[in-house]
Design an enzyme around this catalytic site. Structure first.
Site, PDB file in Angstrom:
ATOM      1  N   ALA A  67       0.872  -1.166   0.000  1.00  0.00           N
ATOM      2  CA  ALA A  67       0.000   0.000   0.000  1.00  0.00           C
ATOM      3  C   ALA A  67       0.916   1.223   0.000  1.00  0.00           C
ATOM      4  O   ALA A  67       2.100   1.124   0.359  1.00  0.00           O
ATOM      5  CB  ALA A  67      -0.885  -0.019   1.240  1.00  0.00           C
ATOM      6  N   GLY A 112       0.539  -4.784   0.803  1.00  0.00           N
ATOM      7  CA  GLY A 112      -0.697  -4.817   0.013  1.00  0.00           C
ATOM      8  C   GLY A 112      -0.511  -5.495  -1.336  1.00  0.00           C
ATOM      9  O   GLY A 112      -1.477  -6.024  -1.902  1.00  0.00           O
ATOM     10  N   GLU A 115      -0.837  -9.059  -0.572  1.00  0.00           N
ATOM     11  CA  GLU A 115      -2.260  -9.283  -0.265  1.00  0.00           C
ATOM     12  C   GLU A 115      -3.103  -9.322  -1.541  1.00  0.00           C
ATOM     13  O   GLU A 115      -4.025 -10.122  -1.668  1.00  0.00           O
ATOM     14  CB  GLU A 115      -2.768  -8.190   0.685  1.00  0.00           C
ATOM     15  CG  GLU A 115      -2.155  -8.314   2.084  1.00  0.00           C
ATOM     16  CD  GLU A 115      -2.518  -7.145   2.979  1.00  0.00           C
ATOM     17  OE1 GLU A 115      -2.100  -6.002   2.668  1.00  0.00           O
ATOM     18  OE2 GLU A 115      -3.214  -7.351   3.979  1.00  0.00           O
ATOM     19  N   GLU A 135       4.792  -5.075   7.092  1.00  0.00           N
ATOM     20  CA  GLU A 135       4.096  -4.016   7.826  1.00  0.00           C
ATOM     21  C   GLU A 135       4.651  -3.803   9.232  1.00  0.00           C
ATOM     22  O   GLU A 135       4.633  -2.678   9.743  1.00  0.00           O
ATOM     23  CB  GLU A 135       2.594  -4.321   7.901  1.00  0.00           C
ATOM     24  CG  GLU A 135       1.839  -4.119   6.594  1.00  0.00           C
ATOM     25  CD  GLU A 135       1.868  -5.349   5.680  1.00  0.00           C
ATOM     26  OE1 GLU A 135       2.642  -6.289   5.941  1.00  0.00           O
ATOM     27  OE2 GLU A 135       1.110  -5.350   4.708  1.00  0.00           O
TER      28      GLU A 135
HETATM   29  N1  COA Z   1       4.641   3.167  -0.817  1.00  0.00           N
HETATM   30  C1  COA Z   1       5.029   4.318  -1.381  1.00  0.00           C
HETATM   31  N2  COA Z   1       6.134   4.441  -2.117  1.00  0.00           N
HETATM   32  C2  COA Z   1       6.888   3.343  -2.286  1.00  0.00           C
HETATM   33  C3  COA Z   1       6.552   2.111  -1.716  1.00  0.00           C
HETATM   34  C4  COA Z   1       5.362   2.037  -0.952  1.00  0.00           C
HETATM   35  N3  COA Z   1       4.933   0.901  -0.411  1.00  0.00           N
HETATM   36  N4  COA Z   1       7.513   1.209  -2.037  1.00  0.00           N
HETATM   37  C5  COA Z   1       8.399   1.860  -2.790  1.00  0.00           C
HETATM   38  N5  COA Z   1       8.029   3.152  -2.948  1.00  0.00           N
HETATM   39  C6  COA Z   1       8.723   4.215  -3.689  1.00  0.00           C
HETATM   40  C7  COA Z   1       9.951   4.713  -2.956  1.00  0.00           C
HETATM   41  O1  COA Z   1       9.598   5.674  -1.972  1.00  0.00           O
HETATM   42  C8  COA Z   1      10.725   5.312  -4.102  1.00  0.00           C
HETATM   43  O2  COA Z   1      10.147   6.557  -4.450  1.00  0.00           O
HETATM   44  P1  COA Z   1      11.093   7.839  -4.733  1.00  0.00           P
HETATM   45  O3  COA Z   1      11.931   7.414  -5.923  1.00  0.00           O
HETATM   46  O4  COA Z   1      10.126   8.923  -5.040  1.00  0.00           O
HETATM   47  O5  COA Z   1      11.914   8.027  -3.507  1.00  0.00           O
HETATM   48  C9  COA Z   1      10.433   4.358  -5.255  1.00  0.00           C
HETATM   49  O6  COA Z   1       9.226   3.687  -4.909  1.00  0.00           O
HETATM   50  C10 COA Z   1      11.508   3.310  -5.452  1.00  0.00           C
HETATM   51  O7  COA Z   1      11.715   2.637  -4.224  1.00  0.00           O
HETATM   52  P2  COA Z   1      13.152   2.461  -3.532  1.00  0.00           P
HETATM   53  O8  COA Z   1      12.918   2.237  -2.078  1.00  0.00           O
HETATM   54  O9  COA Z   1      14.037   3.571  -3.930  1.00  0.00           O
HETATM   55  O10 COA Z   1      13.633   1.113  -4.255  1.00  0.00           O
HETATM   56  P3  COA Z   1      14.674   0.055  -3.673  1.00  0.00           P
HETATM   57  O11 COA Z   1      14.967  -0.858  -4.813  1.00  0.00           O
HETATM   58  O12 COA Z   1      15.803   0.728  -3.001  1.00  0.00           O
HETATM   59  O13 COA Z   1      13.866  -0.759  -2.536  1.00  0.00           O
HETATM   60  C11 COA Z   1      11.966  -1.925  -1.611  1.00  0.00           C
HETATM   61  C12 COA Z   1      12.767  -1.558  -2.888  1.00  0.00           C
HETATM   62  C13 COA Z   1      10.707  -2.656  -2.086  1.00  0.00           C
HETATM   63  C14 COA Z   1      12.785  -2.857  -0.738  1.00  0.00           C
HETATM   64  C15 COA Z   1      11.607  -0.635  -0.850  1.00  0.00           C
HETATM   65  O14 COA Z   1      11.028   0.290  -1.762  1.00  0.00           O
HETATM   66  C16 COA Z   1      10.611  -0.851   0.256  1.00  0.00           C
HETATM   67  O15 COA Z   1      10.960  -1.354   1.315  1.00  0.00           O
HETATM   68  N6  COA Z   1       9.322  -0.451   0.036  1.00  0.00           N
HETATM   69  C17 COA Z   1       8.318  -0.512   1.040  1.00  0.00           C
HETATM   70  C18 COA Z   1       7.822  -1.922   1.225  1.00  0.00           C
HETATM   71  C19 COA Z   1       6.775  -1.975   2.302  1.00  0.00           C
HETATM   72  O16 COA Z   1       7.025  -1.719   3.473  1.00  0.00           O
HETATM   73  N7  COA Z   1       5.535  -2.327   1.892  1.00  0.00           N
HETATM   74  C20 COA Z   1       4.449  -2.463   2.820  1.00  0.00           C
HETATM   75  C21 COA Z   1       3.714  -1.205   2.925  1.00  0.00           C
HETATM   76  S1  COA Z   1       2.321  -1.399   3.976  1.00  0.00           S
END
Ligand code: COA
Length: 261
Positions: A67, A112, A115, A135
């Site tokens: 999400a 999400g 999910e 989460e």
């Molecule tokens: N919500 C909003 N934005 C998200 C996102 C999320 N769940 N997951 C990734 N993004 C965005 C990042 O903020 C980034 O945006 P920006 O370029 O404007 O800063 C872009 O997507 C790329 O992500 P980034 O983190 O730079 O890529 P990465 O390859 O370094 O890492 C992940 C990838 C998936 C490990 C990391 O993005 C992450 O941990 N995301 C969140 C996962 C999460 O907690 N999901 C559950 C949410 S309830």
């Protein structure tokens, strides 16, 4: 200029291809995306030109990385319950859809995103897929049905571990845990596998397919008597034209021509 759509949709030969289209945000599911999913699935059952659905994410890096955390960061106790309930409701539109829905997963399917994949009837992943419910790292828990569906799919012990640690698992492990129907090398292979399965299902009687969805879902409904639902659904199938066609075709040694009636 109109806002770009969060979900791209294209119907090719009865398969509706849905692509989460927020590649620069790793296809994070914001409220707009959820609303579009709701509108699409409110139409799928009644739209005769749609016979099955594939859901995937744009680009090579993610199915959906969760999400949208920008929106999660703004929640309060009151709207958090609504956030969870409406997300659950929307994902259950997918799970209860009477047409087969397959998730094609490459890259991250987190929070999400995981999910969403679990709400689909089947999951086919490319070898770079990564699954998890991270989460807890944000001080919350899954809210779109993840605690329930992950436990149903992989069992209590492993689901508890993944939910409590927030750890990700790769595609091989996800397959061995029972999260995946098929694991293939690339996203293109995953689409091809999904199409192969869906074409096979689309050659069967549509009413029977819808009844199978209801019966399988009833296993997980504590208040439902699944055997009763199976018997009622069986009787409903026997009232259909497709039942007459299917049995006649077998006896006449020809292929059935099902019409969904
Ligand atoms: N919500 C909003 N934005 C998200 C996102 C999320 N769940 N997951 C990734 N993004 C965005 C990042 O903020 C980034 O945006 P920006 O370029 O404007 O800063 C872009 O997507 C790329 O992500 P980034 O983190 O730079 O890529 P990465 O390859 O370094 O890492 C992940 C990838 C998936 C490990 C990391 O993005 C992450 O941990 N995301 C969140 C996962 C999460 O907690 N999901 C559950 C949410 S309830």
């Amino acid at each position: 200029m109109a806002e770009p759509k969060n979900i791209l949709s294209e119907n090719k030969d009865g398969i509706l291809y849905l692509t989460i289209n927020r590649e620069s945000k790793l296809n994070a599911i914001n409220f707009g995306t959820l609303e579009e999913i709701k509108n699409i699935f409110n139409e799928v059952n009644d739209n005769k030109s749609i016979r099955s659905v594939i859901i995937t994410g744009a680009g090579e890096k993610a199915f959906a990385a969760g999400a949208d955390i920008n929106e999660i960061a703004e929640l309060n106790e009151l709207n958090a319950r609504k956030f969870s309930e409406s997300g659950q409701e929307i994902f259950s539109l997918i799970e209860t859809c009477h047409k087969p829905v397959v998730a094609v997963i490459n890259g991250y399917a987190l929070g999400g995103g995981c999910e969403l994949a679990m709400a689909c009837h089947m999951r086919i992943a490319a070898s770079n897929a990564m699954f998890g419910q991270p989460e807890v790292n944000l001080g919350i828990i899954p809210g779109y049905g993840g605690t329930q569906r992950l436990t149903m799919l992989i069992g209590r012990a492993k689901a508890s571990e993944l939910l409590m640690t927030g750890d990700m698992v790769g595609a091989e492990e996800a397959k061995s845990l029972g999260l995946l129907n098929h694991l293939v090398p690339t996203k293109e292979d995953a689409i091809a596998k999904a199409e192969e399965i869906l074409h096979k299902i689309m050659s069967k009687a549509p009413l029977a397919i819808g009844m199978i969805v209801d019966c399988v879902n009833s296993v997980f409904e504590v208040d439902e008597n699944g055997y009763q639902i199976e018997a009622n659904s069986f009787a409903r199938c026997v009232k259909s034209e497709d039942y007459l066609e299917g049995t006649a075709a077998f006896l006449e040694k020809r292929k059935p021509n099902f019409k969904g009636e």
